[in-house]
Write a protein that holds these residues in place. Structure first.
Motif, PDB file in Angstrom:
ATOM      1  N   LEU A  58      -1.762   5.226  -9.546  1.00  0.00           N
ATOM      2  CA  LEU A  58      -1.466   4.387  -8.702  1.00  0.00           C
ATOM      3  C   LEU A  58      -0.528   3.471  -9.544  1.00  0.00           C
ATOM      4  O   LEU A  58      -1.051   2.703 -10.363  1.00  0.00           O
ATOM      5  CB  LEU A  58      -2.480   3.677  -8.202  1.00  0.00           C
ATOM      6  N   CYS A  59       0.672   3.337  -9.056  1.00  0.00           N
ATOM      7  CA  CYS A  59       1.701   2.578  -9.736  1.00  0.00           C
ATOM      8  C   CYS A  59       1.948   1.333  -8.988  1.00  0.00           C
ATOM      9  O   CYS A  59       2.308   1.217  -7.628  1.00  0.00           O
ATOM     10  CB  CYS A  59       3.037   3.204  -9.761  1.00  0.00           C
ATOM     11  N   ILE A  60       1.632  -0.037  -9.463  1.00  0.00           N
ATOM     12  CA  ILE A  60       1.799  -1.268  -8.795  1.00  0.00           C
ATOM     13  C   ILE A  60       3.218  -1.934  -9.375  1.00  0.00           C
ATOM     14  O   ILE A  60       3.184  -2.136 -10.609  1.00  0.00           O
ATOM     15  CB  ILE A  60       0.816  -2.186  -9.064  1.00  0.00           C
ATOM     16  N   ASP A  61       4.065  -2.167  -8.366  1.00  0.00           N
ATOM     17  CA  ASP A  61       5.411  -2.790  -8.912  1.00  0.00           C
ATOM     18  C   ASP A  61       5.564  -4.159  -8.438  1.00  0.00           C
ATOM     19  O   ASP A  61       5.299  -4.602  -7.255  1.00  0.00           O
ATOM     20  CB  ASP A  61       6.526  -2.084  -8.052  1.00  0.00           C
ATOM     21  N   VAL A  62       6.190  -4.799  -9.406  1.00  0.00           N
ATOM     22  CA  VAL A  62       6.194  -6.257  -9.254  1.00  0.00           C
ATOM     23  C   VAL A  62       7.570  -6.482 -10.157  1.00  0.00           C
ATOM     24  O   VAL A  62       7.667  -6.245 -11.164  1.00  0.00           O
ATOM     25  CB  VAL A  62       5.052  -7.359  -9.814  1.00  0.00           C
ATOM     26  N   PRO A  63       8.533  -7.565  -9.533  1.00  0.00           N
ATOM     27  CA  PRO A  63       9.502  -7.855 -10.259  1.00  0.00           C
ATOM     28  C   PRO A  63       9.508  -8.839 -11.469  1.00  0.00           C
ATOM     29  O   PRO A  63       8.452  -9.683 -11.153  1.00  0.00           O
ATOM     30  CB  PRO A  63      10.693  -8.561  -9.252  1.00  0.00           C
ATOM     31  N   ASP A  64      10.130  -8.596 -12.577  1.00  0.00           N
ATOM     32  CA  ASP A  64       9.736  -9.566 -13.551  1.00  0.00           C
ATOM     33  C   ASP A  64       9.628 -11.065 -13.334  1.00  0.00           C
ATOM     34  O   ASP A  64       8.651 -11.707 -14.041  1.00  0.00           O
ATOM     35  CB  ASP A  64      10.943  -9.169 -14.944  1.00  0.00           C
ATOM     36  N   ASP A  65      10.444 -11.566 -12.477  1.00  0.00           N
ATOM     37  CA  ASP A  65      10.199 -13.137 -12.256  1.00  0.00           C
ATOM     38  C   ASP A  65       9.051 -13.489 -11.755  1.00  0.00           C
ATOM     39  O   ASP A  65       8.272 -14.498 -12.276  1.00  0.00           O
ATOM     40  CB  ASP A  65      11.388 -13.862 -11.828  1.00  0.00           C
ATOM     41  N   VAL A  66       8.600 -12.588 -10.996  1.00  0.00           N
ATOM     42  CA  VAL A  66       7.366 -12.938 -10.386  1.00  0.00           C
ATOM     43  C   VAL A  66       6.029 -12.842 -11.264  1.00  0.00           C
ATOM     44  O   VAL A  66       5.109 -13.568 -11.258  1.00  0.00           O
ATOM     45  CB  VAL A  66       6.958 -12.101  -9.265  1.00  0.00           C
TER      46      VAL A  66
ATOM     47  N   ALA B 212      -6.032   3.772   1.905  1.00  0.00           N
ATOM     48  CA  ALA B 212      -5.280   4.535   2.626  1.00  0.00           C
ATOM     49  C   ALA B 212      -4.779   5.666   2.098  1.00  0.00           C
ATOM     50  O   ALA B 212      -5.082   6.965   2.371  1.00  0.00           O
ATOM     51  CB  ALA B 212      -4.362   4.015   3.708  1.00  0.00           C
ATOM     52  N   THR B 213      -4.142   5.625   0.764  1.00  0.00           N
ATOM     53  CA  THR B 213      -3.601   6.636   0.064  1.00  0.00           C
ATOM     54  C   THR B 213      -4.875   7.575  -0.383  1.00  0.00           C
ATOM     55  O   THR B 213      -4.520   8.760  -0.224  1.00  0.00           O
ATOM     56  CB  THR B 213      -2.668   6.040  -1.127  1.00  0.00           C
ATOM     57  N   LEU B 214      -5.660   6.834  -0.946  1.00  0.00           N
ATOM     58  CA  LEU B 214      -6.901   7.883  -1.498  1.00  0.00           C
ATOM     59  C   LEU B 214      -7.547   8.550  -0.410  1.00  0.00           C
ATOM     60  O   LEU B 214      -7.987   9.758  -0.608  1.00  0.00           O
ATOM     61  CB  LEU B 214      -7.794   6.981  -2.512  1.00  0.00           C
ATOM     62  N   SER B 215      -7.827   7.916   0.788  1.00  0.00           N
ATOM     63  CA  SER B 215      -8.492   8.679   1.907  1.00  0.00           C
ATOM     64  C   SER B 215      -7.583   9.821   2.175  1.00  0.00           C
ATOM     65  O   SER B 215      -8.219  10.995   2.609  1.00  0.00           O
ATOM     66  CB  SER B 215      -8.410   7.828   3.110  1.00  0.00           C
ATOM     67  N   THR B 216      -6.165   9.519   2.583  1.00  0.00           N
ATOM     68  CA  THR B 216      -5.257  10.834   2.731  1.00  0.00           C
ATOM     69  C   THR B 216      -5.511  11.945   1.716  1.00  0.00           C
ATOM     70  O   THR B 216      -5.694  13.021   2.055  1.00  0.00           O
ATOM     71  CB  THR B 216      -3.955  10.360   2.765  1.00  0.00           C
TER      72      THR B 216
ATOM     73  N   ARG C 245       3.186   4.559  -5.104  1.00  0.00           N
ATOM     74  CA  ARG C 245       3.817   3.541  -5.274  1.00  0.00           C
ATOM     75  C   ARG C 245       3.186   2.246  -4.458  1.00  0.00           C
ATOM     76  O   ARG C 245       3.096   2.751  -3.500  1.00  0.00           O
ATOM     77  CB  ARG C 245       5.151   3.280  -5.494  1.00  0.00           C
ATOM     78  N   PHE C 246       3.013   1.258  -5.071  1.00  0.00           N
ATOM     79  CA  PHE C 246       2.418   0.339  -4.115  1.00  0.00           C
ATOM     80  C   PHE C 246       2.961  -1.121  -4.355  1.00  0.00           C
ATOM     81  O   PHE C 246       3.424  -1.384  -5.397  1.00  0.00           O
ATOM     82  CB  PHE C 246       0.940  -0.062  -4.336  1.00  0.00           C
TER      83      PHE C 246
END
Ligand code: AMP
Length: 223
Positions: free
Chosen positions: A114-122, A212-216, A196-197
């Motif tokens: 499970l990959c959580i994406d967030v931009p560097d400035d945030v 939802a992803t894990l249920s699928t 990705r999330f």
């Protein structure tokens, strides 16, 4: 049904710890966070802690051979029978390969990454305002302030900034993430394991999306 062997990846401050806590609550899985293991080792002054401290204070990764054995041993504990949530490991391709070998020896394979994406400035904003109590409760000066400034709501202990959450260390940790950990995204994508999330969404939205992803995945497994 087979185990839920899960990895969370994402840059520091992406919300991996928060989502891991949800997974622990939702699925009753043990939470294995290498950062927590290493911080405890530093606090207790163990051999592992002595080896790790300098790297951690600088915002660098500890060497692969220092951490790989620790995780392999932890995964053999009985409580991982139904699965686990790994946070902060693997952080490099050699660590990912070592994990594959350990799981192979146990006759298991990863369920999902499970990959959580967030931009560097945030991320910089999130991490530099983060405050923790010695027992691990986490606050943020703007987004989740304690009722009394710098005091933990739960246990009344004084809040601190993690040494590696200081602004110059955060910059280094993000560099290290992009150089050494981000290649894992392709590594796991090539194996069909990556999901990705969007970590800029609210905690609850990310949680719902992960559920939802894990249920699928589980439905696919039983189909
Ligand atoms: P974290 O709490 O996951 O941000 O980890 C804090 C620090 O512990 C990192 O900046 C690294 O110095 C060290 N660390 C944690 N996990 C690993 C790992 N898998 N490989 C190397 N260093 C790690």
């Amino acid at each position: 049904m087979s185990e839920l062997d899960l990895i969370l990846i994402g840059p520091p401050g992406a919300g991996k710890g928060t989502q891991a806590a949800n997974l622990v609550e939702d699925f009753g899985l043990p939470y294995i966070a290498t950062g927590d293991i290493l911080r405890a080792a530093v606090k207790d002054g163990t051999e592992l802690g002595k080896k790790a401290k300098g790297y951690m204070d600088a915002g660098d990764l500890v060497p692969d051979d220092v951490i790989v054995g620790v995780v392999a041993e932890r995964l053999e504990d009985d409580d991982t029978r139904d699965g686990f949530v790994l946070d902060g490991f693997p952080r490099t391709i050699p660590q990912a390969e070592a994990l594959d070998r350990s799981l192979d020896e146990m006759g298991r394979r990863l369920t999902a990454v499970l990959c959580i994406d967030v931009p560097d400035d945030v991320l910089v904003k999130r991490i530099s305002g983060r405050r923790i109590c010695p027992d691990g409760h986490v606050y943020h000066v703007d987004f989740h302030p304690p009722k009394r400034e710098d005091v933990c709501d739960t246990d009344g202990k004084p809040l601190e900034q993690r040494p590696d959450d200081a602004p110059d260390k955060v910059k280094r940790r993000l560099e290290v993430y992009h150089e050494q950990t981000a290649p894992l995204v392709d590594f796991y994508d090539d194996r069909g394991l990556l999901h990705r999330f969007d970590g800029t969404r609210s905690k609850d939205e990310v949680r719902d999306h992960i559920r939802a992803t894990l249920s699928t995945l589980r439905l696919e497994e039983t189909a």
